[in-house]
Enzyme design. Structure first.
Site, PDB file in Angstrom:
ATOM      1  N   ARG A  27       0.836  -1.207   0.000  1.00  0.00           N
ATOM      2  CA  ARG A  27       0.000   0.000   0.000  1.00  0.00           C
ATOM      3  C   ARG A  27       0.873   1.260   0.000  1.00  0.00           C
ATOM      4  O   ARG A  27       0.522   2.273   0.543  1.00  0.00           O
ATOM      5  CB  ARG A  27      -0.966   0.003   1.187  1.00  0.00           C
ATOM      6  CG  ARG A  27      -1.923  -1.181   1.196  1.00  0.00           C
ATOM      7  CD  ARG A  27      -2.788  -1.179   2.434  1.00  0.00           C
ATOM      8  NE  ARG A  27      -3.802  -0.139   2.391  1.00  0.00           N
ATOM      9  CZ  ARG A  27      -4.332   0.424   3.481  1.00  0.00           C
ATOM     10  NH1 ARG A  27      -3.915   0.071   4.689  1.00  0.00           N
ATOM     11  NH2 ARG A  27      -5.267   1.346   3.363  1.00  0.00           N
ATOM     12  N   GLU A 113       1.714  13.492   5.122  1.00  0.00           N
ATOM     13  CA  GLU A 113       2.815  14.439   5.327  1.00  0.00           C
ATOM     14  C   GLU A 113       3.515  14.751   4.011  1.00  0.00           C
ATOM     15  O   GLU A 113       3.902  15.903   3.753  1.00  0.00           O
ATOM     16  CB  GLU A 113       3.793  13.870   6.352  1.00  0.00           C
ATOM     17  CG  GLU A 113       3.199  13.816   7.750  1.00  0.00           C
ATOM     18  CD  GLU A 113       4.140  13.208   8.776  1.00  0.00           C
ATOM     19  OE1 GLU A 113       4.366  13.853   9.818  1.00  0.00           O
ATOM     20  OE2 GLU A 113       4.642  12.087   8.537  1.00  0.00           O
ATOM     21  N   GLU A 133      -1.842   8.068  14.361  1.00  0.00           N
ATOM     22  CA  GLU A 133      -0.696   7.930  15.267  1.00  0.00           C
ATOM     23  C   GLU A 133      -1.106   7.731  16.722  1.00  0.00           C
ATOM     24  O   GLU A 133      -0.463   6.972  17.461  1.00  0.00           O
ATOM     25  CB  GLU A 133       0.219   9.159  15.136  1.00  0.00           C
ATOM     26  CG  GLU A 133       1.070   9.182  13.869  1.00  0.00           C
ATOM     27  CD  GLU A 133       0.300   9.607  12.632  1.00  0.00           C
ATOM     28  OE1 GLU A 133       0.899   9.579  11.541  1.00  0.00           O
ATOM     29  OE2 GLU A 133      -0.883   9.973  12.746  1.00  0.00           O
TER      30      GLU A 133
END
Length: 269
Positions: A27, A113, A133
């Site tokens: 992925r 990010e 996270e």
């Protein structure tokens, strides 16, 4: 044929560099070697292209970090990796040319990010965003606390990290993670279309836009206005500005036209 370097493909098409994340079996999860290869590709793009497009091979842009690589990392090594990622993504955000991200499927964690370091983001309708996270017992490390927070706001990012909920493409559009939404499978084509138009701009104007606006945002009111005047004068003095203004005044330039009726679905304005 594109060349590959640690699951990062690179191809130059006229003035546009095409940089692809190519680890579809995982992925497109990013390990440190892939970040380093991304940095090399970004450096090369700025040497030979006017615009770069970052995209993915497979159904997902990137599902985030390859967490298996970080399972046994000590804090000092993890900090070193994070700082290296900062430097690499700064090459995109603060470099010589604009970067466009073409997104689809999972754009999660480190994938988000990377996308946030681009200057324009195009996503197809399958794109979704998440920052899980908090559920993993970790914290963002690739610049998300700065770049993503400045796009969506601290409150939104905090909620995303605490709850790990996903945002759809339309939700991402509404909070500035996307500027364009396309039908499934068409994000890359749209990104290349935009890149071709941007590549026709003055290189000096492009540089001033991508490097000046973020710094003006972070400056005080008066310092921002002064910096704006410096950039306005610098670009106006360039040869591209003289040619562009003359073309406009002589009615040889393309005129701006009203947006089409369904533009609200696909662009921010």
């Amino acid at each position: 044929m594109p060349k590959h370097d640690n699951h990062i493909s690179y191809e130059l098409s006229n003035d546009i560099a095409l940089i692809g994340i190519d680890r579809a079996a995982k992925r497109n999860a990013m390990n440190q070697a892939m970040f380093e290869a991304l940095g090399r590709a970004a450096t090369r793009a700025q040497e030979e292209a006017r615009v770069a497009v970052i995209f993915s091979h497979g159904d997902n842009f990137s599902a985030g970090l390859d967490l298996a690589e970080h399972l046994d990392r000590d804090p000092v090594s993890s900090m070193h990796d994070s700082r290296a990622q900062h430097a690499i993504l700064n090459l995109l955000e603060q470099g010589r040319i604009p970067f466009i991200a073409a997104l689809q499927g999972a754009t999660i964690g480190a994938g988000l990010e990377i996308a946030a370091s681009a200057h324009v983001r195009v996503g197809d309708e399958t794109t979704y965003f998440a920052l899980p996270e908090g559920k993993r017992g970790i914290f963002v490390g690739g610049g998300g606390s700065v770049r993503v927070a400045r796009l969506v706001g601290v409150a939104r990012m905090m909620e995303m990290m605490l709850t790990a909920r996903t945002l759809t493409a339309s939700e991402g559009f509404s909070c500035n993670l996307l500027q364009f939404i396309t039908p499934r499978g068409e994000a890359l084509a749209k990104a290349i279309e935009l890149a071709r138009g941007i590549a026709k701009n003055s290189a000096l104007s492009n540089y001033a836009i991508i490097n000046g606006l973020p710094r003006i945002r972070d400056a005080s009111h008066d310092d921002g206005l002064f910096f704006e005047s410096v950039l306005a004068a610098l670009t106006l003095a360039g040869p591209d500005a003289k040619a562009g203004l003359r073309e406009f005044l002589e009615k040889r330039a393309d005129r701006l036209k009203p947006a089409v009726a369904d533009a609200a679905k696909t662009s921010a304005g």
